[in-house]
Design a protein around this motif. Structure first.
Motif, PDB file in Angstrom:
ATOM      1  N   TYR A  23      -0.476  -6.751   9.665  1.00 25.47           N
ATOM      2  CA  TYR A  23       0.911  -6.689   9.210  1.00 25.47           C
ATOM      3  C   TYR A  23       1.007  -7.048   7.738  1.00 25.47           C
ATOM      4  O   TYR A  23       1.656  -6.365   6.959  1.00 25.47           O
ATOM      5  N   GLY A  28       3.634  -4.870   5.797  1.00 28.77           N
ATOM      6  CA  GLY A  28       4.623  -5.706   5.139  1.00 28.77           C
ATOM      7  C   GLY A  28       4.817  -5.391   3.670  1.00 28.77           C
ATOM      8  O   GLY A  28       5.105  -6.274   2.883  1.00 28.77           O
ATOM      9  N   SER A  29       4.687  -4.145   3.276  1.00 28.65           N
ATOM     10  CA  SER A  29       4.768  -3.781   1.866  1.00 28.65           C
ATOM     11  C   SER A  29       6.142  -3.213   1.511  1.00 28.65           C
ATOM     12  O   SER A  29       6.263  -2.075   1.098  1.00 28.65           O
ATOM     13  N   THR A  30       7.163  -3.997   1.665  1.00 27.79           N
ATOM     14  CA  THR A  30       8.495  -3.549   1.282  1.00 27.79           C
ATOM     15  C   THR A  30       9.043  -4.486   0.221  1.00 27.79           C
ATOM     16  O   THR A  30       8.768  -5.683   0.223  1.00 27.79           O
ATOM     17  N   ALA A  31       9.807  -3.918  -0.673  1.00 33.98           N
ATOM     18  CA  ALA A  31      10.409  -4.694  -1.752  1.00 33.98           C
ATOM     19  C   ALA A  31      11.825  -5.097  -1.357  1.00 33.98           C
ATOM     20  O   ALA A  31      12.489  -4.404  -0.583  1.00 33.98           O
ATOM     21  N   THR A  33      15.903  -5.598  -1.660  1.00 31.73           N
ATOM     22  CA  THR A  33      16.947  -4.683  -2.107  1.00 31.73           C
ATOM     23  C   THR A  33      17.197  -4.873  -3.597  1.00 31.73           C
ATOM     24  O   THR A  33      17.314  -5.987  -4.076  1.00 31.73           O
ATOM     25  N   GLN A  36      12.419  -2.301  -7.535  1.00 29.16           N
ATOM     26  CA  GLN A  36      11.667  -1.056  -7.405  1.00 29.16           C
ATOM     27  C   GLN A  36      10.621  -1.188  -6.304  1.00 29.16           C
ATOM     28  O   GLN A  36      10.143  -2.280  -6.021  1.00 29.16           O
ATOM     29  N   ALA A  37      10.279  -0.063  -5.722  1.00 26.11           N
ATOM     30  CA  ALA A  37       9.306  -0.054  -4.629  1.00 26.11           C
ATOM     31  C   ALA A  37       7.941  -0.540  -5.112  1.00 26.11           C
ATOM     32  O   ALA A  37       7.579  -0.360  -6.274  1.00 26.11           O
ATOM     33  N   LEU A  38       7.182  -1.142  -4.217  1.00 29.84           N
ATOM     34  CA  LEU A  38       5.833  -1.595  -4.536  1.00 29.84           C
ATOM     35  C   LEU A  38       4.902  -0.395  -4.663  1.00 29.84           C
ATOM     36  O   LEU A  38       5.074   0.611  -3.988  1.00 29.84           O
TER      37      LEU A  38
END
Length: 69
Positions: A23, A28-31, A33, A36-38
Motif C-alpha cells: 500500500y 498510497g501515491s495520491t496528493a 487536494t 499537483q499530482a505526484l
C-alpha cells in the motif's frame, strides 16, 4: 500443540506488514487536494522536469529526491 497458534500469529503479522508495504509503495501515491499530482521520475519524463524547472526561474525551486537506500 502450542506452536501452531504462534506460527499463525507470526504469519498474520508478516502478511499485514507485506500489505502495508505494498500500500505504501504502490497504492498510497495520491496528493492532497490543491496540490499537483505526484510524479515518478524515469527516462521518459526527465525532459519535462528540466523544462518546468527552467521555466520557473523567477520563483523558489526545490527538488527533493528520496531513496529507500
Amino acid at each position: 500443540m502450542r506452536r501452531k497458534p504462534m506460527i499463525y500469529g507470526l504469519m498474520a503479522v508478516v502478511g499485514a506488514f507485506v500489505l502495508f508495504v505494498v500500500y505504501y509503495l504502490y497504492l498510497g501515491s495520491t496528493a492532497p487536494t490543491g496540490q499537483q499530482a505526484l510524479v515518478r521520475l524515469d527516462n521518459s519524463n526527465i525532459e519535462s522536469l528540466k523544462k518546468s524547472f527552467n521555466d520557473s526561474a523567477d520563483s523558489v525551486r526545490v527538488i527533493v529526491m528520496l531513496s529507500p537506500t
